[in-house]
Design a protein around this motif. Structure first.
Motif, PDB file in Angstrom:
ATOM      1  N   LYS A 259       0.650  -1.169  -0.056  1.00  0.00           N
ATOM      2  CA  LYS A 259      -0.092  -0.034  -0.001  1.00  0.00           C
ATOM      3  C   LYS A 259       0.864   1.287  -0.092  1.00  0.00           C
ATOM      4  O   LYS A 259       0.374   2.309  -0.388  1.00  0.00           O
ATOM      5  CB  LYS A 259      -0.717   0.056   1.345  1.00  0.00           C
ATOM      6  CG  LYS A 259      -1.905  -1.122   1.190  1.00  0.00           C
ATOM      7  CD  LYS A 259      -3.106  -0.833   2.427  1.00  0.00           C
ATOM      8  CE  LYS A 259      -4.004  -2.189   2.350  1.00  0.00           C
ATOM      9  NZ  LYS A 259      -5.001  -1.979   3.374  1.00  0.00           N
ATOM     10  N   THR A 262       1.038   2.317  -3.616  1.00  0.00           N
ATOM     11  CA  THR A 262      -0.061   2.560  -4.503  1.00  0.00           C
ATOM     12  C   THR A 262      -0.184   4.121  -4.992  1.00  0.00           C
ATOM     13  O   THR A 262       0.077   5.274  -4.026  1.00  0.00           O
ATOM     14  CB  THR A 262      -1.531   2.431  -3.715  1.00  0.00           C
ATOM     15  OG1 THR A 262      -1.169   1.065  -3.089  1.00  0.00           O
ATOM     16  CG2 THR A 262      -2.587   2.582  -4.542  1.00  0.00           C
ATOM     17  N   TRP A 267      -6.182   6.179  -4.350  1.00  0.00           N
ATOM     18  CA  TRP A 267      -6.577   6.245  -3.037  1.00  0.00           C
ATOM     19  C   TRP A 267      -7.926   6.420  -2.870  1.00  0.00           C
ATOM     20  O   TRP A 267      -8.693   7.259  -3.708  1.00  0.00           O
ATOM     21  CB  TRP A 267      -5.530   7.293  -2.225  1.00  0.00           C
ATOM     22  CG  TRP A 267      -4.242   6.987  -2.002  1.00  0.00           C
ATOM     23  CD1 TRP A 267      -3.545   5.947  -2.522  1.00  0.00           C
ATOM     24  CD2 TRP A 267      -3.227   7.930  -1.405  1.00  0.00           C
ATOM     25  NE1 TRP A 267      -2.307   5.868  -2.024  1.00  0.00           N
ATOM     26  CE2 TRP A 267      -2.105   7.214  -1.485  1.00  0.00           C
ATOM     27  CE3 TRP A 267      -3.420   8.963  -0.839  1.00  0.00           C
ATOM     28  CZ2 TRP A 267      -0.937   7.822  -0.869  1.00  0.00           C
ATOM     29  CZ3 TRP A 267      -2.213   9.569  -0.005  1.00  0.00           C
ATOM     30  CH2 TRP A 267      -0.893   8.998  -0.100  1.00  0.00           C
ATOM     31  N   HIS A 270      -6.490   0.050  -2.780  1.00  0.00           N
ATOM     32  CA  HIS A 270      -5.129  -0.450  -2.997  1.00  0.00           C
ATOM     33  C   HIS A 270      -5.180  -1.858  -3.624  1.00  0.00           C
ATOM     34  O   HIS A 270      -4.793  -2.940  -3.177  1.00  0.00           O
ATOM     35  CB  HIS A 270      -4.478  -0.420  -1.616  1.00  0.00           C
ATOM     36  CG  HIS A 270      -4.312   0.916  -0.955  1.00  0.00           C
ATOM     37  ND1 HIS A 270      -3.327   1.603  -1.373  1.00  0.00           N
ATOM     38  CD2 HIS A 270      -5.020   1.135  -0.094  1.00  0.00           C
ATOM     39  CE1 HIS A 270      -3.421   2.994  -0.517  1.00  0.00           C
ATOM     40  NE2 HIS A 270      -4.479   2.432   0.220  1.00  0.00           N
ATOM     41  N   ASN A 271      -6.005  -1.968  -4.663  1.00  0.00           N
ATOM     42  CA  ASN A 271      -6.157  -3.287  -5.528  1.00  0.00           C
ATOM     43  C   ASN A 271      -4.662  -3.821  -5.979  1.00  0.00           C
ATOM     44  O   ASN A 271      -3.996  -3.118  -6.364  1.00  0.00           O
ATOM     45  CB  ASN A 271      -7.062  -3.045  -6.805  1.00  0.00           C
ATOM     46  CG  ASN A 271      -8.241  -2.855  -6.563  1.00  0.00           C
ATOM     47  OD1 ASN A 271      -8.985  -2.992  -5.171  1.00  0.00           O
ATOM     48  ND2 ASN A 271      -9.141  -2.210  -7.498  1.00  0.00           N
ATOM     49  N   HIS A 273      -2.322  -4.672  -3.738  1.00  0.00           N
ATOM     50  CA  HIS A 273      -1.351  -4.484  -2.903  1.00  0.00           C
ATOM     51  C   HIS A 273      -0.588  -5.566  -2.158  1.00  0.00           C
ATOM     52  O   HIS A 273       0.538  -5.464  -2.086  1.00  0.00           O
ATOM     53  CB  HIS A 273      -1.814  -3.765  -1.613  1.00  0.00           C
ATOM     54  CG  HIS A 273      -2.638  -4.162  -0.729  1.00  0.00           C
ATOM     55  ND1 HIS A 273      -3.930  -4.580  -0.778  1.00  0.00           N
ATOM     56  CD2 HIS A 273      -2.180  -4.762   0.371  1.00  0.00           C
ATOM     57  CE1 HIS A 273      -4.389  -5.409   0.342  1.00  0.00           C
ATOM     58  NE2 HIS A 273      -3.328  -5.515   0.884  1.00  0.00           N
TER      59      HIS A 273
END
Length: 410
Positions: A259, A262, A267, A270-271, A273
């Motif tokens: 994260k 990212t 934001w 956080h796909n 992560h």
């Protein structure tokens, strides 16, 4: 020649805490006398000996002077003329600068007993700032003694901030950093260690990957605490309540490192992560020379912890793939480890610390059910090579599907 018990053992005797290691100080002797008495010389930088019977460490009284950078940047002087008070003066905290003679009498020239009663972590002298490792040590002691309500003296904390800003921490050897961190992770409240390092400015130098998580938002729906750095400390705190295993605790610390990279435009989402954090975990472990088994668990948990949260919606093939990925068949202990790390993540959130994490139990139950398969007939039927693995995998998948179809989600 006089012998004293010194350091942490004396402190813990006064605090009525359990301890295992004893450090002994010898005043009024030299190397030749110690060898004559049967002691084995083992110290490289200064005279340290092993007792011929107990094999405990005995060090000659010494003084030290700053002569370079880092933990090893000191010149040591040892002689029969070095006094007990001079040796104790070079130590980090007053609570660690108390000696006890063989009759049980305490010697406390720097008022460490008073500071123990006042629950205060206070430096012995201004030479405290000469050794950057002491920033980590004080943070570790604060974490170790946090359940006894110890706090860091304001003047000591001021020195820690000065030391963190001086650049000296960058000279610390990776092995020394990991040793202090490992000891902190073994304690009751290891998250306090990292909180204090951040507060004094050391976290960004020693653990920049963790420091970077502060200020990074996560969706309020899933993370009422919002801040990823705060969530990470809460996760480590929960992990420490669930297990004393430092591998699990370290993995909990590192599970969300991805994260930190990212892009802001995404934001608070956080796909991906977990996968993104793997290179960061590997880099951190390589830099601090962290053991491979601890690194591997942290990497695996980063990959799968979010999948475990959503395990009820996963296909049988994908669940089986997790067991294969973590090598559960040869390392069955990893199943519970992954479950505990995922539980720590789920409960390491504001107002969610007491939830029952049913996904972890489900993950363990599936695995235990699959283990019921008896594969002896495969070998008996003469099947060889890769075909064995293929058939075993098919059987596991079939049993897993049956389990999922019949298991009621509670």
């Amino acid at each position: 020649m006089k012998i004293y018990l010194v350091g942490g053992a004396v402190r813990d005797i006064i605090l009525n805490l359990k301890f295992s290691d004893r450090d002994w100080l010898v005043v009024g002797a030299d190397i030749n006398l110690m060898i004559k008495l049967g002691f084995k010389l083992v110290g490289k930088d200064f005279p340290v000996f092993l007792h011929p019977l107990t094999h405990e460490e005995y060090a000659l009284a010494r003084t030290e002077k700053k002569s370079g950078h880092g933990y090893g940047g000191f010149t040591y002087y040892s002689s029969p003329n070095v006094t007990l008070e001079e040796d104790l003066l070079r130590r980090d905290l007053t609570i660690n600068a108390i000696a006890q003679d063989q009759s049980g009498k305490f010697y406390d020239p720097y008022h460490g007993i008073k500071d123990i009663h006042n629950k205060l972590l206070k430096h012995v002298s201004n030479s405290f700032k000469d050794d950057p490792l002491r920033v980590l040590r004080v943070a570790r002691f604060a974490a170790k003694l946090s359940n006894l309500k110890f706090s860091i003296d304001k003047s000591t904390f001021k020195l820690m901030k000065i030391m963190s800003a001086s650049g000296e921490l960058s000279y610390l050897k990776p092995e020394r950093i990991w040793k202090e961190t490992e000891n902190a992770l073994k304690g009751v409240n290891p998250h306090i260690y990292f909180k204090i390092l951040r507060k004094c400015g050391a976290l960004s130098i020693i653990f920049p990957e963790i420091d970077k998580l502060y200020g990074i938002p996560a969706p309020a729906k899933w993370h009422p605490e919002i801040d990823t750095g705060i969530h990470t400390m809460m996760t480590l705190s929960i992990a420490s309540k669930l297990t004393s295993n430092i591998g699990i605790r370290f993995a909990a610390l590192c599970h969300d490192l991805g994260k930190g990279i990212t892009p802001k435009k995404l934001w608070p989402r956080h796909n991906g992560h977990g996968i993104a954090g793997i290179p960061l975990i590997k880099k951190l472990c390589e830099r601090l020379k962290i053991p491979n088994n601890i690194r591997d668990l942290a990497v695996l948990s980063a990959k799968v912890h979010d999948i475990i949260h959503d395990i009820y919606n996963q296909k049988a093939e994908d669940i089986l793939n997790i067991y294969n990925m973590i090598d559960a068949w040869r390392k069955p202990y990893r199943v519970k480890q992954i479950a505990l790390i995922s539980e720590s993540d789920a409960r390491g959130r504001a107002k969610l610390d007491s939830i029952f994490y049913k996904q972890g139990k489900y993950f363990i139950d599936i695995y235990q059910h699959i283990l019921k398969i008896n594969n002896k007939d495969i070998i008996q039927n003469g099947i060889k090579g890769l075909n064995i693995s293929k058939i075993i995998n098919q059987r596991r998948l079939k049993l897993l599907k049956i389990f999922i179809s019949t298991k009621k989600i509670k």
